[in-house]
Design a protein around this motif. Structure first.
Motif, PDB file in Angstrom:
ATOM      1  N   MET A  79      11.122  -5.748  -0.506  1.00  0.00           N
ATOM      2  CA  MET A  79      10.894  -6.097   0.904  1.00  0.00           C
ATOM      3  C   MET A  79      12.153  -6.684   1.520  1.00  0.00           C
ATOM      4  O   MET A  79      12.516  -6.348   2.653  1.00  0.00           O
ATOM      5  N   ALA A  80      12.825  -7.550   0.778  1.00  0.00           N
ATOM      6  CA  ALA A  80      14.063  -8.152   1.292  1.00  0.00           C
ATOM      7  C   ALA A  80      15.144  -7.091   1.476  1.00  0.00           C
ATOM      8  O   ALA A  80      15.884  -7.121   2.467  1.00  0.00           O
ATOM      9  N   ALA A  81      15.233  -6.159   0.541  1.00  0.00           N
ATOM     10  CA  ALA A  81      16.241  -5.099   0.650  1.00  0.00           C
ATOM     11  C   ALA A  81      15.991  -4.222   1.873  1.00  0.00           C
ATOM     12  O   ALA A  81      16.925  -3.879   2.604  1.00  0.00           O
TER      13      ALA A  81
ATOM     14  N   ALA B 194       0.819  -1.214   0.000  1.00  0.00           N
ATOM     15  CA  ALA B 194       0.000   0.000   0.000  1.00  0.00           C
ATOM     16  C   ALA B 194       0.852   1.264   0.000  1.00  0.00           C
ATOM     17  O   ALA B 194       0.349   2.343  -0.314  1.00  0.00           O
ATOM     18  N   ASN B 195       2.117   1.150   0.332  1.00  0.00           N
ATOM     19  CA  ASN B 195       2.977   2.330   0.453  1.00  0.00           C
ATOM     20  C   ASN B 195       4.183   2.234  -0.479  1.00  0.00           C
ATOM     21  O   ASN B 195       4.120   2.669  -1.620  1.00  0.00           O
ATOM     22  N   LEU B 196       5.259   1.630  -0.009  1.00  0.00           N
ATOM     23  CA  LEU B 196       6.502   1.548  -0.771  1.00  0.00           C
ATOM     24  C   LEU B 196       6.301   0.919  -2.149  1.00  0.00           C
ATOM     25  O   LEU B 196       6.883   1.365  -3.131  1.00  0.00           O
ATOM     26  N   ASN B 197       5.467  -0.097  -2.229  1.00  0.00           N
ATOM     27  CA  ASN B 197       5.300  -0.833  -3.482  1.00  0.00           C
ATOM     28  C   ASN B 197       3.953  -0.578  -4.151  1.00  0.00           C
ATOM     29  O   ASN B 197       3.461  -1.412  -4.909  1.00  0.00           O
ATOM     30  N   SER B 198       3.387   0.589  -3.922  1.00  0.00           N
ATOM     31  CA  SER B 198       2.076   0.907  -4.495  1.00  0.00           C
ATOM     32  C   SER B 198       2.114   1.020  -6.019  1.00  0.00           C
ATOM     33  O   SER B 198       1.072   0.971  -6.668  1.00  0.00           O
ATOM     34  N   ASP B 199       3.310   1.136  -6.578  1.00  0.00           N
ATOM     35  CA  ASP B 199       3.446   1.221  -8.034  1.00  0.00           C
ATOM     36  C   ASP B 199       3.467  -0.157  -8.698  1.00  0.00           C
ATOM     37  O   ASP B 199       3.529  -0.246  -9.918  1.00  0.00           O
TER      38      ASP B 199
ATOM     39  N   ASP C 141       6.219  -8.016 -11.329  1.00  0.00           N
ATOM     40  CA  ASP C 141       5.933  -7.119 -10.213  1.00  0.00           C
ATOM     41  C   ASP C 141       6.039  -7.842  -8.873  1.00  0.00           C
ATOM     42  O   ASP C 141       6.504  -7.266  -7.883  1.00  0.00           O
ATOM     43  N   ARG C 142       5.636  -9.100  -8.837  1.00  0.00           N
ATOM     44  CA  ARG C 142       5.772  -9.867  -7.595  1.00  0.00           C
ATOM     45  C   ARG C 142       7.251 -10.049  -7.242  1.00  0.00           C
ATOM     46  O   ARG C 142       7.635  -9.962  -6.081  1.00  0.00           O
ATOM     47  N   GLU C 143       8.064 -10.320  -8.257  1.00  0.00           N
ATOM     48  CA  GLU C 143       9.516 -10.454  -8.034  1.00  0.00           C
ATOM     49  C   GLU C 143      10.076  -9.160  -7.449  1.00  0.00           C
ATOM     50  O   GLU C 143      10.853  -9.188  -6.496  1.00  0.00           O
ATOM     51  N   GLU C 144       9.683  -8.036  -8.027  1.00  0.00           N
ATOM     52  CA  GLU C 144      10.176  -6.742  -7.560  1.00  0.00           C
ATOM     53  C   GLU C 144       9.663  -6.432  -6.147  1.00  0.00           C
ATOM     54  O   GLU C 144      10.391  -5.886  -5.317  1.00  0.00           O
TER      55      GLU C 144
END
Length: 177
Positions: free
Chosen positions: A67-69, A47-52, A59-62
């Motif tokens: 999240m891991a980073a 909802a925030n960092l990955n809202s794009d 997109d799931r990979e990214e």
């Protein structure tokens, strides 16, 4: 400086398996021990960092890479980071694991049959996926690869969230001392 060992506790499983609930209860147990923690929840990060990002394979990979980073940065800062996200593919979770020292990463498989996950689905995501309104939904029309050798496997059909959190806590407690 924090007087603790940092690590990443990665909870993976289907939507509705209980990852977020277990993460919150685990955090309570860790805070009682004086640990500095942070929860990275898949829904909140999306909802925030990955809202794009959408839900395509790329997109799931990214999403998982980011999240891991972030988890890795937080572990570097000395925190005990609890990640609660589906992370459906083994290779995604393995890439996350490779960012950490081997003793700093714990893969926790929050296992529940899909029927149980669907019965817990307050948002109606499974129903909408079965109706074709949501594409690429993990467990319906997108795969979930169970961990082959998780550090802990929790069957949330057989144990309460509190029992599950305690099981994870006991597994990592020896590392944290």
């Amino acid at each position: 400086m924090k007087g603790q060992k940092a690590c990443c506790i990665w909870l993976t499983g289907l939507s509705g398996a209980g990852k977020s609930t277990i993460a919150e209860l685990l955090e309570v147990l860790l805070k009682r021990e004086g640990r500095h923690t942070y929860i990275l929840d898949g829904d909140n990060v999306r909802a925030n960092l990955n809202s794009d990002l959408g839900f395509s394979i790329e997109d799931r990979e990214e999403n998982i890479r980011r999240m891991a980073a972030v988890a890795h940065l937080m572990v570097d800062a000395g925190l005990v980071v609890i990640v609660a996200c589906i992370a459906p593919l083994r290779r995604q979770r393995e890439k996350a694991r490779l960012l950490f020292e081997s003793e700093q990463f714990f893969e926790i498989f929050v296992d529940a049959p899909i029927e149980l996950c669907e019965s817990r689905d307050t948002k109606g995501l499974y129903r909408r996926a079965r109706e074709g309104l949501i594409a690429n939904f993990t467990g319906i029309d997108s795969p979930y690869e169970k961990p082959e050798e998780p550090d802990v496997r929790i069957d949330t059909g057989l144990s309460t969230p509190g029992e599950s959190a305690l099981q994870v806590f006991k597994k990592i407690q020896g590392y944290l001392l």
